[in-house]
Design an enzyme around this catalytic site. Structure first.
Site, PDB file in Angstrom:
ATOM      1  N   GLY A  77      22.543  61.547 -43.650  1.00 50.25           N
ATOM      2  CA  GLY A  77      22.419  63.002 -43.601  1.00 50.25           C
ATOM      3  C   GLY A  77      21.255  63.528 -42.784  1.00 50.25           C
ATOM      4  N   GLN A  78      20.483  62.631 -42.149  1.00 49.76           N
ATOM      5  CA  GLN A  78      19.387  63.108 -41.309  1.00 49.76           C
ATOM      6  C   GLN A  78      19.956  63.968 -40.187  1.00 49.76           C
ATOM      7  OE1 GLN A  78      19.892  59.965 -42.177  1.00 49.76           O
ATOM      8  NE2 GLN A  78      18.035  59.111 -43.052  1.00 49.76           N
ATOM      9  N   GLU A  79      19.195  64.940 -39.752  1.00 44.65           N
ATOM     10  CA  GLU A  79      19.681  65.871 -38.732  1.00 44.65           C
ATOM     11  C   GLU A  79      20.179  65.142 -37.492  1.00 44.65           C
ATOM     12  OE1 GLU A  79      18.369  70.072 -36.645  1.00 44.65           O
ATOM     13  OE2 GLU A  79      16.966  69.031 -37.947  1.00 44.65           O
ATOM     14  N   LEU A  81      21.661  62.384 -37.324  1.00 37.66           N
ATOM     15  CA  LEU A  81      22.908  61.656 -37.577  1.00 37.66           C
ATOM     16  C   LEU A  81      24.101  62.570 -37.822  1.00 37.66           C
ATOM     17  CD1 LEU A  81      21.535  58.887 -39.977  1.00 37.66           C
ATOM     18  CD2 LEU A  81      22.034  58.673 -37.541  1.00 37.66           C
TER      19      LEU A  81
END
Length: 198
Positions: A77-79, A81
């Site tokens: 969920g990292q920006e 990704l």
């Protein structure tokens, strides 16, 4: 004759496989949810204290009963990704969007991210389940507060099945109920998004 009987037997015993995408911001509890789900279905799971942030994806296949298999894709969920999420949309039968209900500061970011998911044409008609995670924490937001954010987005979903449910991925509370809700919607949506038969 043997081959005919064997072919009929194999055909009648095929299982429906549905693919479910687990999305949400980093640190929302997506991997914890997946590992708890595996535990609920008596599968091997990773100890929750050993879970690291997901870079890429985690995949789990869970046989729900004698006729259905659920394949889960837990995507980071990292920006950086999130741009790869759309690669999974055409392959999924359902989406579970997990929200950290203890992180008020990122609620707007969560809303914007969910809206971009909902607006993608590839997921038209796909059921979306939004899970208000971390309900075991004292600093959690009430589910109603999270529903208000989701309701603003729901108008873009039109007739699609959607719901907000409270869970605690850490304690397991609400996890199985969430999956049962999703299974009913996947079966209902079978004509527009047919399962894969395995």
């Amino acid at each position: 004759m043997f081959h005919l009987v064997k072919g009929l037997y194999n055909n009648w015993n095929k299982k429906e496989q549905y693919s479910i995408l687990i999305l949400g911001l980093d640190n929302a509890g997506k991997t914890t949810f997946l590992e708890t789900l595996k535990k609920e279905y008596s599968l091997a799971f990773k100890a929750l204290e050993k879970i690291q942030p997901t870079v890429g994806q985690n995949v789990a296949t869970i046989p729900v009963d004698s006729k259905q298999i659920l394949k889960f894709w837990d995507v980071g969920g990292q920006e950086s990704l999130r741009s790869m999420w759309s690669e999974y949309y055409s392959l999924c039968h359902g989406i579970i969007f997990i929200v950290d209900s203890s992180d008020r500061e990122r609620l707007d970011e969560c809303s914007t991210t969910l809206q971009s998911v909902v607006m993608d044409e590839e997921i038209e008609g796909v059921p979306i389940l939004m899970l208000a995670n971390k309900q075991d924490r004292q600093d959690r937001m009430e589910v109603q507060d999270i529903k208000e954010v989701f309701n603003k987005i729901a108008e873009h979903i039109s007739a699609r099945d959607s719901r907000v449910l409270p869970i605690s991925a850490l304690t397991g509370e609400g996890v199985k109920d969430a999956i049962e809700w999703m299974i009913v919607r996947l079966e209902r949506n079978k004509k527009s998004r047919p399962p894969i038969y395995k």
